[in-house]
Write a protein that holds these residues in place. Structure first.
Motif, mmCIF file in Angstrom:
data_model
loop_
_atom_site.group_PDB
_atom_site.id
_atom_site.type_symbol
_atom_site.label_atom_id
_atom_site.label_comp_id
_atom_site.label_asym_id
_atom_site.label_seq_id
_atom_site.Cartn_x
_atom_site.Cartn_y
_atom_site.Cartn_z
ATOM 1 N N TYR A 208 0.945 -1.386 0.023
ATOM 2 C CA TYR A 208 0.342 -0.016 -0.103
ATOM 3 C C TYR A 208 0.842 1.540 0.052
ATOM 4 C CZ TYR A 208 -3.864 -2.832 0.751
ATOM 5 O OH TYR A 208 -4.988 -3.952 0.402
ATOM 6 N N SER B 263 -0.405 -1.681 8.584
ATOM 7 C CA SER B 263 -2.209 -2.221 7.973
ATOM 8 C C SER B 263 -2.912 -1.204 8.014
ATOM 9 C CB SER B 263 -2.488 -3.517 9.774
ATOM 10 O OG SER B 263 -3.382 -4.111 8.962
ATOM 11 N N PRO B 264 -3.868 -1.750 7.212
ATOM 12 C CA PRO B 264 -4.829 -0.175 7.219
ATOM 13 C C PRO B 264 -6.316 -0.671 7.617
ATOM 14 C CG PRO B 264 -3.694 -0.944 4.578
ATOM 15 C CD PRO B 264 -3.006 -1.327 5.932
ATOM 16 N N GLY C 53 -9.695 1.372 5.503
ATOM 17 C CA GLY C 53 -8.717 0.502 6.937
ATOM 18 C C GLY C 53 -8.994 -1.189 6.543
ATOM 19 N N ARG D 253 -7.895 4.516 -2.917
ATOM 20 C CA ARG D 253 -9.266 5.892 -1.931
ATOM 21 C C ARG D 253 -10.261 6.000 -2.724
ATOM 22 N NH1 ARG D 253 -3.878 9.588 -1.513
ATOM 23 N NH2 ARG D 253 -3.459 8.832 -3.900
ATOM 24 N N ARG E 220 -5.086 0.222 11.066
ATOM 25 C CA ARG E 220 -5.482 1.899 11.309
ATOM 26 C C ARG E 220 -6.532 2.082 11.562
ATOM 27 N NH1 ARG E 220 -1.566 6.040 8.124
ATOM 28 N NH2 ARG E 220 -2.779 8.033 8.716
ATOM 29 N N ARG F 169 -8.572 1.149 0.696
ATOM 30 C CA ARG F 169 -6.887 1.487 1.756
ATOM 31 C C ARG F 169 -7.948 2.730 3.000
ATOM 32 N NH1 ARG F 169 -2.244 2.420 2.842
ATOM 33 N NH2 ARG F 169 -1.323 4.370 3.454
ATOM 34 N N ASP F 170 -9.232 3.829 2.276
ATOM 35 C CA ASP F 170 -9.833 4.627 2.810
ATOM 36 C C ASP F 170 -10.394 4.233 4.514
ATOM 37 O OD1 ASP F 170 -11.129 7.708 1.476
ATOM 38 O OD2 ASP F 170 -9.305 6.852 1.723
ATOM 39 N N TYR G 53 -8.894 -3.764 2.370
ATOM 40 C CA TYR G 53 -7.934 -4.028 1.606
ATOM 41 C C TYR G 53 -8.589 -3.911 0.797
ATOM 42 C CZ TYR G 53 -5.091 -6.293 5.722
ATOM 43 O OH TYR G 53 -4.146 -5.857 6.457
ATOM 44 N N ARG H 248 0.098 2.150 12.049
ATOM 45 C CA ARG H 248 -0.556 2.823 11.007
ATOM 46 C C ARG H 248 0.255 2.754 10.158
ATOM 47 N NH1 ARG H 248 1.412 8.398 13.776
ATOM 48 N NH2 ARG H 248 4.166 7.937 13.129
ATOM 49 N N ASP H 249 0.894 2.729 10.232
ATOM 50 C CA ASP H 249 1.856 2.041 8.349
ATOM 51 C C ASP H 249 1.859 0.580 7.853
ATOM 52 O OD1 ASP H 249 1.846 5.122 8.000
ATOM 53 O OD2 ASP H 249 4.264 5.167 9.127
#
Length: 168
Positions: free
Chosen positions: A12, A93-94, A42, A24, A97, A39-40, A44, A90-91
């Motif tokens: 990602y 796993s979406p 949270g 996104r 996160r 991704r937005d 995949y 936070r960087d």
């Protein structure tokens, strides 16, 4: 437990690959072929295998950390656990996160409701409102976090009913 073969997890960190849509801007929610994650929100990209079992476990613990910390600290530190998970994942796993950011935002919002409730309790004329706010705090804290933990165990992102958008 799913018996379908695991697909490789996408990277990602690279946005805007030529020929690929921006993840996104993709839609979130169940699609014709099953759940879609972006991704937005949270999750995949559509077509991936979704969150792994260890991510689901951490997400469940993230959602349960709020009420556990609130019970231990009598309602004052419920936001610390989700904040720690957000800083760690936070960087990476979406899904985590989104889970930790939602739990943190919800816990901060409820913390403010709790503070206002206690302020009202100490004023004579607003004490009934204060007790009502404190009761609503505990009910919302327990019910929403349990529902979020159940959804996280299924690999779904839970949208809390009210939250200040602090972390994304």
């Amino acid at each position: 437990m799913s018996y379908e073969p695991q697909q490789p997890r996408p990277d990602y960190r690279s946005h805007g690959e030529p020929g690929r849509p921006d993840p996104r801007t993709q839609q979130y929610g169940p699609g014709p072929g099953g759940p879609q994650y972006t991704r937005d929100q949270g999750g995949y990209r559509a077509g991936s295998s979704g969150p792994q079992d260890d991510e689901k476990t951490v997400a469940v613990l993230t959602h349960l950390a709020g009420p556990i910390a609130a019970i231990i600290s009598v309602g004052w530190l419920g936001f610390v656990g989700p904040l720690i998970v957000w800083f760690i994942y936070r960087d990476k796993s979406p899904f985590l996160r989104a889970a930790s950011a939602g739990a943190f935002n919800f816990n901060v919002t409820l913390w403010l409701v709790n503070v206002v409730g206690w302020i009202c309790v100490f004023t004579v004329i607003l004490s009934p409102l204060g007790f009502l706010l404190i009761a609503a705090y505990w009910v919302m804290l327990l019910v929403c976090h349990i529902m979020a933990a159940v959804k996280a165990g299924r690999g779904e992102v839970y949208r809390y009913p009210m939250q200040l958008p602090i972390l994304h």
